[in-house]
Design an enzyme around this catalytic site. Structure first.
Site, PDB file in Angstrom:
ATOM      1  N   GLU A 290       0.852  -1.185   0.000  1.00 51.26           N
ATOM      2  CA  GLU A 290       0.000   0.000   0.000  1.00 51.26           C
ATOM      3  C   GLU A 290       0.894   1.245   0.000  1.00 51.26           C
ATOM      4  OE1 GLU A 290      -3.900   1.596  -0.130  1.00 51.26           O
ATOM      5  OE2 GLU A 290      -3.156  -0.448  -0.350  1.00 51.26           O
TER       6      GLU A 290
ATOM      7  N   GLU B 201      -0.666   9.654  -5.704  1.00 56.44           N
ATOM      8  CA  GLU B 201       0.463   8.726  -5.707  1.00 56.44           C
ATOM      9  C   GLU B 201       0.739   8.201  -7.113  1.00 56.44           C
ATOM     10  OE1 GLU B 201      -1.347   7.892  -1.401  1.00 56.44           O
ATOM     11  OE2 GLU B 201      -1.465   6.276  -2.883  1.00 56.44           O
TER      12      GLU B 201
ATOM     13  N   ASP C 285      -7.223   2.795   2.787  1.00 56.29           N
ATOM     14  CA  ASP C 285      -6.926   1.493   3.379  1.00 56.29           C
ATOM     15  C   ASP C 285      -8.160   0.596   3.352  1.00 56.29           C
ATOM     16  OD1 ASP C 285      -4.369   2.344   3.906  1.00 56.29           O
ATOM     17  OD2 ASP C 285      -4.814   2.982   5.941  1.00 56.29           O
TER      18      ASP C 285
END
Length: 476
Positions: free
Chosen positions: A278, A308, A461
């Site tokens: 992750e 990201e 998450d």
């Protein structure tokens, strides 16, 4: 760092919540239902009856029909190595309590002062974008953390190195190796803001959060070797790793040396166990490039968001790397091109010794699961489940409340911008769109975005965890 015993649901909690919510009992998401009874916090509030005729209602009903559990499920999941105690509170109210006023926003790759904090927070709040930064001044950080922890309305979360407070709060199903225990906790401050929230002339376009910390234990990834050495006895079906971004607070020489040690540790994970990595917000292009070229081939699956993904492409000279930032909802074709490039350049193939076969991308309005053909099953259900939990967790409901969510995904889009892609029209009755490109399969689904989110932290998450829970990897 934690190893989860019992059902796979328990195993996914560490990733699904990012942390366990301590002070607010309304833990959302289907991946979290088993936590209600164990924490003895009472039932979740019932959502309002959905409107079945609306696009949101039809999409939600279609998801429910599509989301089925895989034939082979994860029994044990090992999650490491980034653990901390999070303090979550209103960013604007904390900065006001610190005597700061909104000025011109400015991004800082590292925070050195309260003024840096104010400028970076204003910069990202103005964009409605998530970000995470290292705070270099230990004394100043701890002074701010002390004020934050005593602030009215602050929530404490558990999210590695396990100090006394974190150890006390962990669920009974979490086994913590004795070597992971340390005398002090690492604290991260999570400054949330709501969509439309104003501070001076500043107005947030979206709800989101800004995270900062002075975290040296996680930054050094001190528990990685302990984590890996515990796997032989624990015998997990899946390993979930995070925390590489925390190394940004370390020197270049340390980063170079530690990445080599990370590679050695990952190679020590027993053969046949999938490894999911992750990612998180980063500013160091050299470190990101090193992660891409050294670590990606050693993991099986990736989870990341739009910030990201673009920073990754910029750092490793990928497609659309000249794009400085996203404007509005990220273009599906551009995202698809970058995901394809990652799997083609760094993923598994007949000519490349790589384990990478899966990427779970998530942004506010939609999600995409990209997989190398022949390695994963049930990805239609997995991408739908990840999108569904984004809506339930943000709204703090156990199921989708269609009165509280809206469809913000593009109604039509191109599947590629670098080659002749297909034009897709979104149909709420068939919310998962699939296309292929040279041995890579793409599964796209919109998100039902919470109009008035209760929380923003941990959504990425939760999305990755739910997607993994419904995924099935083919044994090889």
């Amino acid at each position: 760092m934690a190893l989860w015993r019992g059902s796979a649901y328990a195993g996914f909690l560490a990733l699904a919540v990012g942390c366990v919510f301590l002070l607010e009992p309304q833990l959302p998401g289907s991946a979290l239902r088993s936590l209600w009874s164990s924490l003895q916090l009472g039932p979740a509030p019932a959502p309002a009856p959905p409107g079945p005729g609306s696009p949101e209602g039809r999409l939600s009903a279609a998801w429910d029909a599509l989301i089925v559990r895989p034939a082979r499920r994860w029994r044990r999941v090992a999650v490491g190595v980034n653990a901390c105690v999070d303090v979550v509170l209103s960013g604007v109210k904390l900065l006001q309590a610190l005597g700061l006023n909104p000025g011109n926003g400015k991004d800082h790759t590292e925070l050195h002062s309260r003024n840096d904090l104010e400028e970076a927070f204003v910069h990202f709040m103005g964009k409605g974008a998530a970000a995470e930064r290292f705070f270099s001044d230990k004394e100043t950080f701890h002074n701010i953390a002390q004020i934050a922890s005593e602030f009215p309305g602050a929530q404490v979360l558990l999210c590695g190195p396990v100090g006394p407070k974190l150890h006390e709060l962990l669920d009974d199903n979490v086994f913590v190796p004795p070597e992971s225990l340390q005398e002090v906790d690492e604290f991260h401050l999570i400054l949330e803001y709501q969509a439309g929230e104003e501070w001076g002339q500043l107005k947030a376009p979206h709800a989101n959060r800004f995270i900062f910390s002075h975290d040296l234990s996680n930054g050094a990834m001190n528990m990685l070797e302990v984590f890996v050495s515990s796997l032989e006895e624990f015998q997990p079906d899946l390993v979930v790793l995070s925390g590489l971004h925390m190394m940004e607070g370390q020197s270049k020489e340390f980063q170079r040396k530690r990445l080599l040690e990370v590679m050695t540790s990952i190679s020590d994970i027993p053969t046949g166990i999938p490894v999911h990595l992750e990612l998180a917000s980063m500013t160091n292009r050299e470190l990101m490039s090193s992660i891409v070229h050294q670590v990606f081939s050693a993991v099986t699956s990736l989870g990341l968001n739009e910030q990201e993904l673009l920073f990754l492409s910029q750092s490793a000279s990928g497609p659309h790397s000249s794009l400085s930032s996203w404007t509005g909802v990220p273009d599906v074709g551009v995202v698809s091109d970058i995901l394809f490039w990652i799997l083609k350049e760094h993923g598994k193939s007949e000519s490349r010794a790589s384990d990478l076969t899966r990427i779970h991308f998530h942004t506010l309005a939609y999600h995409i699961l990209a997989t190398v053909d022949g390695h994963w099953a049930n990805q239609l259900a997995a991408v739908a489940a990840g999108a569904r939990v984004a809506g339930t967790q943000a709204c703090a409901t156990e199921t989708i409340d269609t009165r509280r969510v809206s469809l913000k995904a593009p109604r039509e889009f191109m599947t590629s911008r670098s080659e002749a892609g297909s034009r897709v029209m979104l149909n709420p009755n068939e919310p998962v769109v699939k296309w292929h490109r040279e041995g890579v399969s793409f599964h796209f689904t919109p998100v039902l975005v919470c109009k008035d989110p209760v929380r923003t932290v941990g959504l990425g998450d939760a999305i990755s965890a739910e997607g993994l829970f419904y995924s099935e990897v083919h044994p090889h």
